[in-house]
Design a protein around this motif. Sequence first.
Motif, PDB file in Angstrom:
ATOM      1  N   ILE A 219       0.840  -1.208   0.000  1.00  0.00           N
ATOM      2  CA  ILE A 219       0.000   0.000   0.000  1.00  0.00           C
ATOM      3  C   ILE A 219       0.869   1.250   0.000  1.00  0.00           C
ATOM      4  N   ASN A 220       1.916   1.249   0.805  1.00  0.00           N
ATOM      5  CA  ASN A 220       2.832   2.392   0.851  1.00  0.00           C
ATOM      6  C   ASN A 220       3.530   2.588  -0.490  1.00  0.00           C
ATOM      7  N   LYS A 221       3.941   1.468  -1.104  1.00  0.00           N
ATOM      8  CA  LYS A 221       4.626   1.517  -2.399  1.00  0.00           C
ATOM      9  C   LYS A 221       3.726   2.120  -3.476  1.00  0.00           C
ATOM     10  N   PHE A 222       2.480   1.634  -3.551  1.00  0.00           N
ATOM     11  CA  PHE A 222       1.567   2.131  -4.575  1.00  0.00           C
ATOM     12  C   PHE A 222       1.177   3.588  -4.309  1.00  0.00           C
ATOM     13  N   HIS A 223       1.048   3.963  -3.050  1.00  0.00           N
ATOM     14  CA  HIS A 223       0.695   5.356  -2.744  1.00  0.00           C
ATOM     15  C   HIS A 223       1.790   6.304  -3.221  1.00  0.00           C
ATOM     16  N   LYS A 224       3.051   5.919  -3.015  1.00  0.00           N
ATOM     17  CA  LYS A 224       4.167   6.743  -3.483  1.00  0.00           C
ATOM     18  C   LYS A 224       4.137   6.876  -5.004  1.00  0.00           C
ATOM     19  N   ASN A 225       3.782   5.793  -5.688  1.00  0.00           N
ATOM     20  CA  ASN A 225       3.711   5.856  -7.144  1.00  0.00           C
ATOM     21  C   ASN A 225       2.557   6.723  -7.620  1.00  0.00           C
ATOM     22  N   PHE A 226       1.457   6.718  -6.897  1.00  0.00           N
ATOM     23  CA  PHE A 226       0.350   7.608  -7.247  1.00  0.00           C
ATOM     24  C   PHE A 226       0.765   9.071  -7.106  1.00  0.00           C
ATOM     25  N   MET A 227       1.572   9.359  -6.106  1.00  0.00           N
ATOM     26  CA  MET A 227       2.065  10.724  -5.935  1.00  0.00           C
ATOM     27  C   MET A 227       2.965  11.128  -7.108  1.00  0.00           C
ATOM     28  N   PHE A 228       3.759  10.170  -7.571  1.00  0.00           N
ATOM     29  CA  PHE A 228       4.602  10.428  -8.747  1.00  0.00           C
ATOM     30  C   PHE A 228       3.736  10.699  -9.970  1.00  0.00           C
ATOM     31  N   LEU A 229       2.705   9.885 -10.178  1.00  0.00           N
ATOM     32  CA  LEU A 229       1.812  10.060 -11.326  1.00  0.00           C
ATOM     33  C   LEU A 229       1.050  11.376 -11.242  1.00  0.00           C
ATOM     34  N   LYS A 230       0.643  11.738 -10.043  1.00  0.00           N
ATOM     35  CA  LYS A 230      -0.124  12.969  -9.847  1.00  0.00           C
ATOM     36  C   LYS A 230       0.663  14.193 -10.291  1.00  0.00           C
ATOM     37  N   SER A 231       1.973  14.140 -10.140  1.00  0.00           N
ATOM     38  CA  SER A 231       2.810  15.287 -10.496  1.00  0.00           C
ATOM     39  C   SER A 231       3.313  15.225 -11.942  1.00  0.00           C
ATOM     40  N   ASN A 232       2.875  14.212 -12.695  1.00  0.00           N
ATOM     41  CA  ASN A 232       3.313  14.050 -14.086  1.00  0.00           C
ATOM     42  C   ASN A 232       2.119  13.701 -14.978  1.00  0.00           C
ATOM     43  N   VAL A 233       1.176  14.623 -15.070  1.00  0.00           N
ATOM     44  CA  VAL A 233      -0.082  14.372 -15.783  1.00  0.00           C
ATOM     45  C   VAL A 233       0.158  14.105 -17.268  1.00  0.00           C
ATOM     46  N   TRP A 234       1.033  14.883 -17.896  1.00  0.00           N
ATOM     47  CA  TRP A 234       1.266  14.715 -19.331  1.00  0.00           C
ATOM     48  C   TRP A 234       1.831  13.321 -19.628  1.00  0.00           C
TER      49      TRP A 234
END
Length: 359
Positions: A219-234
């Motif tokens: 869960i922690n791993k996927f949450h960190k990746n969602f944060m990465f995706l959130k900051s890279n919309v394009w």
Amino acid sequence: MEKNKKKKSNAFNLIICAVAFVVMIVYLLFVDKPENVLNAIRNINPFFLILAVAFMWGYWLCESATVHTFIKNLFPKEKFKHSWYDTIIGQYFNCITPFASGGQPMQAYYFTQFGVPLGSGLTALLSRFIVYQFVLIVYSVFTLAVGFRNFGDDLSQKGLMPFVFIGFAVNFTVILFLIGIAVWERGTAKAANALITLLAKLRILKNPMKQRLYFTREINKFHKNFMFLKSNVWIIVKACFFTALQLTLQLSISYALYRGFGLSEAGYLQIISYQAYVQMISAFIPLPGAMGAAELGYSGFFKDIFGDFTGVSTMLWRIITFYMPILVGMGHMLSLKRMGYKEPTKSELEMMNSEQSDD
């Protein structure tokens, strides 16, 4: 010693795949007369057969482009050929391991061999997985809506509609879990722990503490990746485009085979919908490549569409989508070995899995 054990395990899985291939051929010859099978293969339009194979290569190319989209942002020096090799390696190990569980650790390992930092490689692979799951559920919703409206009666008469809903429900549950991690990390962790406690009390699950630790890390791993995706919309937009094209090409393989046999009554949407249902249902079978279930599912959905060509089309579809990736993957593994890249030991793969959880 560890490398020998890993090779024995991979060899055993390959033997299972080879046996499954032989069984499939024997079954086909048993159901259809050998002369009918050979006649069907001789009469298939070569253009559409080549097109079906090209769709599979396009599928790999699109996945490589998706992975490269992420990895290039994290590690600008990365070359596309490395993303291609990594994709084919992932496809190979996904085919020969249960639940397609062997692909990502091997991909993470070979990215480090290509000079990519482990954290960057893992982030790219996990981001690709998240995007793939979201695009897949969009496809599932679309095909379910199309199928229920246009093909519901046909599927109900065959007794297949319950399987369609089960496959959709499982995929939808995965997406809900990922969304929960993205917007409600602590709540999702609590829900997962409560479920683990319940399963442990029912004696369905052993070693609950180990499972809690595993899910907390995931869960922690996927949450960190969602944060990465959130900051890279394009980047997400580009990845979604490549993934949608990837799935379209994969689902179109059956349509190319259908047209190759000179058939034209069924529409394109019906065939890609049925193909999507087969994949939804067989994705969670705990055997390498969902052996047996995939063939039975394909025959069940396409029997009335392909008619006398059902057996041969099932064989060709499996050769293109399952056995060809194994052969191509083996070729790429040998190529990497000749270039000086060593295969990982069991302890190195375990380290990849550990880092994957702790990243």
